[in-house]
Write a protein that holds these residues in place. Sequence first.
Motif, PDB file in Angstrom:
ATOM      1  N   MET A 234     -11.115  10.941   8.751  1.00  0.00           N
ATOM      2  CA  MET A 234     -11.985  11.193   7.578  1.00  0.00           C
ATOM      3  C   MET A 234     -11.224  10.929   6.279  1.00  0.00           C
ATOM      4  O   MET A 234     -10.121  11.421   6.110  1.00  0.00           O
ATOM      5  CB  MET A 234     -12.426  12.671   7.580  1.00  0.00           C
ATOM      6  N   PRO A 235     -11.821  10.169   5.361  1.00  0.00           N
ATOM      7  CA  PRO A 235     -11.108   9.963   4.092  1.00  0.00           C
ATOM      8  C   PRO A 235     -10.969  11.283   3.337  1.00  0.00           C
ATOM      9  O   PRO A 235     -11.875  12.108   3.354  1.00  0.00           O
ATOM     10  CB  PRO A 235     -12.018   9.001   3.326  1.00  0.00           C
ATOM     11  N   HIS A 236      -9.801  11.492   2.750  1.00  0.00           N
ATOM     12  CA  HIS A 236      -9.643  12.725   1.966  1.00  0.00           C
ATOM     13  C   HIS A 236     -10.142  12.470   0.548  1.00  0.00           C
ATOM     14  O   HIS A 236     -10.572  11.385   0.205  1.00  0.00           O
ATOM     15  CB  HIS A 236      -8.191  13.201   2.006  1.00  0.00           C
ATOM     16  N   ASP A 237     -10.117  13.503  -0.262  1.00  0.00           N
ATOM     17  CA  ASP A 237     -10.804  13.400  -1.552  1.00  0.00           C
ATOM     18  C   ASP A 237      -9.870  13.066  -2.716  1.00  0.00           C
ATOM     19  O   ASP A 237     -10.176  13.343  -3.842  1.00  0.00           O
ATOM     20  CB  ASP A 237     -11.567  14.683  -1.834  1.00  0.00           C
ATOM     21  N   ASN A 238      -8.721  12.479  -2.416  1.00  0.00           N
ATOM     22  CA  ASN A 238      -7.778  12.131  -3.465  1.00  0.00           C
ATOM     23  C   ASN A 238      -7.642  10.610  -3.549  1.00  0.00           C
ATOM     24  O   ASN A 238      -7.531   9.955  -2.519  1.00  0.00           O
ATOM     25  CB  ASN A 238      -6.415  12.757  -3.123  1.00  0.00           C
ATOM     26  N   VAL A 239      -7.670  10.066  -4.759  1.00  0.00           N
ATOM     27  CA  VAL A 239      -7.457   8.624  -4.912  1.00  0.00           C
ATOM     28  C   VAL A 239      -6.120   8.418  -5.611  1.00  0.00           C
ATOM     29  O   VAL A 239      -5.876   8.969  -6.689  1.00  0.00           O
ATOM     30  CB  VAL A 239      -8.606   7.983  -5.721  1.00  0.00           C
ATOM     31  N   LEU A 240      -5.243   7.640  -4.974  1.00  0.00           N
ATOM     32  CA  LEU A 240      -3.925   7.377  -5.560  1.00  0.00           C
ATOM     33  C   LEU A 240      -4.053   6.315  -6.653  1.00  0.00           C
ATOM     34  O   LEU A 240      -4.754   5.314  -6.473  1.00  0.00           O
ATOM     35  CB  LEU A 240      -2.960   6.867  -4.484  1.00  0.00           C
ATOM     36  N   ILE A 241      -3.374   6.561  -7.768  1.00  0.00           N
ATOM     37  CA  ILE A 241      -3.387   5.575  -8.855  1.00  0.00           C
ATOM     38  C   ILE A 241      -2.071   4.804  -8.831  1.00  0.00           C
ATOM     39  O   ILE A 241      -0.985   5.373  -8.975  1.00  0.00           O
ATOM     40  CB  ILE A 241      -3.616   6.265 -10.224  1.00  0.00           C
ATOM     41  N   PHE A 242      -2.206   3.505  -8.591  1.00  0.00           N
ATOM     42  CA  PHE A 242      -1.057   2.580  -8.514  1.00  0.00           C
ATOM     43  C   PHE A 242      -1.118   1.751  -9.789  1.00  0.00           C
ATOM     44  O   PHE A 242      -2.052   0.984  -9.997  1.00  0.00           O
ATOM     45  CB  PHE A 242      -1.256   1.713  -7.258  1.00  0.00           C
ATOM     46  N   ASP A 243      -0.138   1.939 -10.651  1.00  0.00           N
ATOM     47  CA  ASP A 243      -0.150   1.214 -11.919  1.00  0.00           C
ATOM     48  C   ASP A 243       0.739  -0.023 -11.814  1.00  0.00           C
ATOM     49  O   ASP A 243       1.907   0.064 -11.432  1.00  0.00           O
ATOM     50  CB  ASP A 243       0.358   2.104 -13.051  1.00  0.00           C
ATOM     51  N   THR A 244       0.175  -1.170 -12.181  1.00  0.00           N
ATOM     52  CA  THR A 244       0.952  -2.409 -12.129  1.00  0.00           C
ATOM     53  C   THR A 244       1.077  -3.064 -13.519  1.00  0.00           C
ATOM     54  O   THR A 244       1.249  -4.274 -13.647  1.00  0.00           O
ATOM     55  CB  THR A 244       0.431  -3.372 -11.022  1.00  0.00           C
ATOM     56  N   THR A 245       1.041  -2.220 -14.554  1.00  0.00           N
ATOM     57  CA  THR A 245       1.214  -2.735 -15.927  1.00  0.00           C
ATOM     58  C   THR A 245       2.539  -3.495 -16.070  1.00  0.00           C
ATOM     59  O   THR A 245       2.595  -4.534 -16.733  1.00  0.00           O
ATOM     60  CB  THR A 245       1.209  -1.552 -16.928  1.00  0.00           C
ATOM     61  N   LEU A 246       3.591  -2.976 -15.435  1.00  0.00           N
ATOM     62  CA  LEU A 246       4.911  -3.577 -15.613  1.00  0.00           C
ATOM     63  C   LEU A 246       5.108  -4.830 -14.752  1.00  0.00           C
ATOM     64  O   LEU A 246       6.069  -5.563 -14.946  1.00  0.00           O
ATOM     65  CB  LEU A 246       6.010  -2.559 -15.284  1.00  0.00           C
ATOM     66  N   ARG A 247       4.210  -5.067 -13.806  1.00  0.00           N
ATOM     67  CA  ARG A 247       4.328  -6.272 -12.966  1.00  0.00           C
ATOM     68  C   ARG A 247       3.164  -7.224 -13.235  1.00  0.00           C
ATOM     69  O   ARG A 247       3.318  -8.210 -13.948  1.00  0.00           O
ATOM     70  CB  ARG A 247       4.431  -5.861 -11.486  1.00  0.00           C
ATOM     71  N   ASP A 248       1.965  -6.921 -12.729  1.00  0.00           N
ATOM     72  CA  ASP A 248       0.830  -7.824 -12.952  1.00  0.00           C
ATOM     73  C   ASP A 248       0.507  -7.870 -14.448  1.00  0.00           C
ATOM     74  O   ASP A 248       0.208  -8.923 -15.015  1.00  0.00           O
ATOM     75  CB  ASP A 248      -0.393  -7.341 -12.160  1.00  0.00           C
ATOM     76  N   GLY A 249       0.581  -6.701 -15.101  1.00  0.00           N
ATOM     77  CA  GLY A 249       0.295  -6.635 -16.543  1.00  0.00           C
ATOM     78  C   GLY A 249       1.233  -7.511 -17.330  1.00  0.00           C
ATOM     79  O   GLY A 249       0.825  -8.226 -18.257  1.00  0.00           O
ATOM     80  N   GLU A 250       2.497  -7.477 -16.952  1.00  0.00           N
ATOM     81  CA  GLU A 250       3.481  -8.267 -17.709  1.00  0.00           C
ATOM     82  C   GLU A 250       3.306  -9.759 -17.441  1.00  0.00           C
ATOM     83  O   GLU A 250       3.839 -10.584 -18.179  1.00  0.00           O
ATOM     84  CB  GLU A 250       4.901  -7.813 -17.361  1.00  0.00           C
ATOM     85  N   GLN A 251       2.545 -10.100 -16.379  1.00  0.00           N
ATOM     86  CA  GLN A 251       2.266 -11.520 -16.108  1.00  0.00           C
ATOM     87  C   GLN A 251       1.204 -12.081 -17.062  1.00  0.00           C
ATOM     88  O   GLN A 251       0.937 -13.277 -17.038  1.00  0.00           O
ATOM     89  CB  GLN A 251       1.809 -11.693 -14.662  1.00  0.00           C
ATOM     90  N   SER A 252       0.576 -11.227 -17.897  1.00  0.00           N
ATOM     91  CA  SER A 252      -0.394 -11.737 -18.889  1.00  0.00           C
ATOM     92  C   SER A 252       0.326 -12.726 -19.790  1.00  0.00           C
ATOM     93  O   SER A 252       1.424 -12.423 -20.260  1.00  0.00           O
ATOM     94  CB  SER A 252      -0.897 -10.632 -19.818  1.00  0.00           C
ATOM     95  N   PRO A 253      -0.298 -13.870 -20.064  1.00  0.00           N
ATOM     96  CA  PRO A 253       0.360 -14.806 -20.973  1.00  0.00           C
ATOM     97  C   PRO A 253       0.675 -14.132 -22.304  1.00  0.00           C
ATOM     98  O   PRO A 253      -0.211 -13.584 -22.945  1.00  0.00           O
ATOM     99  CB  PRO A 253      -0.683 -15.913 -21.153  1.00  0.00           C
ATOM    100  N   GLY A 254       1.953 -14.119 -22.659  1.00  0.00           N
ATOM    101  CA  GLY A 254       2.363 -13.560 -23.954  1.00  0.00           C
ATOM    102  C   GLY A 254       2.770 -12.105 -23.902  1.00  0.00           C
ATOM    103  O   GLY A 254       3.208 -11.554 -24.906  1.00  0.00           O
ATOM    104  N   ALA A 255       2.686 -11.470 -22.719  1.00  0.00           N
ATOM    105  CA  ALA A 255       2.899 -10.013 -22.703  1.00  0.00           C
ATOM    106  C   ALA A 255       4.252  -9.580 -22.150  1.00  0.00           C
ATOM    107  O   ALA A 255       4.318  -8.637 -21.397  1.00  0.00           O
ATOM    108  CB  ALA A 255       1.797  -9.337 -21.895  1.00  0.00           C
ATOM    109  N   SER A 256       5.328 -10.247 -22.486  1.00  0.00           N
ATOM    110  CA  SER A 256       6.599  -9.804 -21.900  1.00  0.00           C
ATOM    111  C   SER A 256       7.111  -8.547 -22.602  1.00  0.00           C
ATOM    112  O   SER A 256       6.850  -8.331 -23.780  1.00  0.00           O
ATOM    113  CB  SER A 256       7.628 -10.913 -21.963  1.00  0.00           C
TER     114      SER A 256
END
Length: 515
Positions: free
Chosen positions: A1-23
């Motif tokens: 059974m799925p539990h009632d907590n959703v984990l938040i995985f932040d990728t601002t420093l990886r995928d986010g930093e891949q934004s053109p111009g966002a180093s």
Amino acid sequence: MPHDNVLIFDTTLRDGEQSPGASMTLDEKLLVAELLDAMGVDVIEAGFPIASNGDFESVREVSKVVKNAVVCGLARAGAKDIERAAEALQPAQRGRIHTFISTSPVHMKHKLQMEPEAVLDAVIASVSLARNLVDNVEWSPEDATRTDHDFLCRCVEAAIKAGATTINIPDTVGYTIPSEYGALIAMLRERVPNIDRAVISTHCHNDLGLAVANSLAGVAAGARQVECTINGIGERAGNAALEEIVMALKVRRDLMPYDTGIDTTMLARASKLVSSVTAFPVQYNKAIVGQNAFAHESGIHQDGMLKNNQTYEIMTPESVGITKSSLVMGKHSGRHAFREKLRELGYDLGQNAMQDAFNRFKDLADKKKHVFDDDIVALVDDEVARGNDRIRVASLRVIAGSEGPQEATLDLVVDGVSEKVTCTGDGPVDATFNAIKAIFPHDARLQLYQVHAVTAGTDAQAEVSVRLEEAGKTVTGRAADTDTLVASARAYVSALNKLLVKREKAAPSAWVASS
Ligand code: KIV
Ligand code: ZN
């Protein structure tokens, strides 16, 4: 059974930093990581260690400062990538390797030039190797939403058997829609026999503006981790925005009964910090954290709000950390009051950084009658962005006005050595930028120059953004000062400093054989 907590995985420093111009520089990444950790993010993807020495160092240093979250490093399916990620994660209290390979027909044929069976072998080999190095392994089939279902099921089952503890299902190209994505997650839960041994994760890109909706559809279908970024930054149109996911789950708990561990009162601060260090402005009407998100302009709405704020607000500004920008202090305010104000704004600066910020505040209060919260935020973020810069503006004097030529005399310090030049230009900004080029020659092209006032009034600080492009790489610098030309020079120099960091980052190839 799925539990009632959703984990938040932040990728601002990886995928986010891949934004053109966002180093981001290392210091900036550390600041963001510490804030994400304090905010209650469960997993912080800190970078792609094989991509460059800078990325390796970032993952390593983030691993040292993060106290609660799992720190994650990305790796392609090759042994070198995975071993480098494990090495970078060594100082982490809890480290995760996230390894991926493409599984869609178009990616396997054109990008990898591999047959499906060879891809399946690579999945097993890469996850097994990663699992030998760390306990916590995430596996992603890149371009999952355009992958054949039978093949996807075989890959997911094999990855879990080889030791993956999280299975991430990326909508790499932002192609899916909520009903389809939800059905994909449900299909995996139904057809993959060992699926209950792993957490299912969403990773949705925003090319059709559906990243948040798709992620929530994934959660409704049983995913219990959402990958997202602050302000939704990321490749092309970006990723699902963390603040939107978290607030949607909180505000509509009646329909989506899942908790996250996020302290939502820190969302506005995180948005401002990421906007500041990437120099990416947040659009005015951005959900949750945009300047207009809680503004009521029309008479009917204002009237309703005065009677009861629930008429037009589904959440309070305070619940996401937005407070009215108040008049804070003037030149007579002391160190103690300043420290308290910083704390209230969410900053916890060390002794030296606090002293530097206080000195700059005093300078600002001398020039500007009223100092507002937004002024303090701009000032401290500006200070942080300077960090360990190789190039620094020492002084600038400009002659402007209707009688040309306009002239700039600039003193620039490069690697500790000071040099002064005087240059003319087509206007004072051009003269200033010509002076920078004369001292530090470079081929980067100016792509964007933008000025906006931090607060109202003619004595407001000007916040300047400068975007430079060199050999296909773009970087953005930002700086604030009551003098627009000083802010312009510092923003340009900040972009140059970021370019120096970015120059060493090589373009990764699609696949690294297990050498
Ligand atoms: O969008 C994507 O597919 C990715 C993977 C590396 C997970 O970012
Ligand atoms: Zn992605």
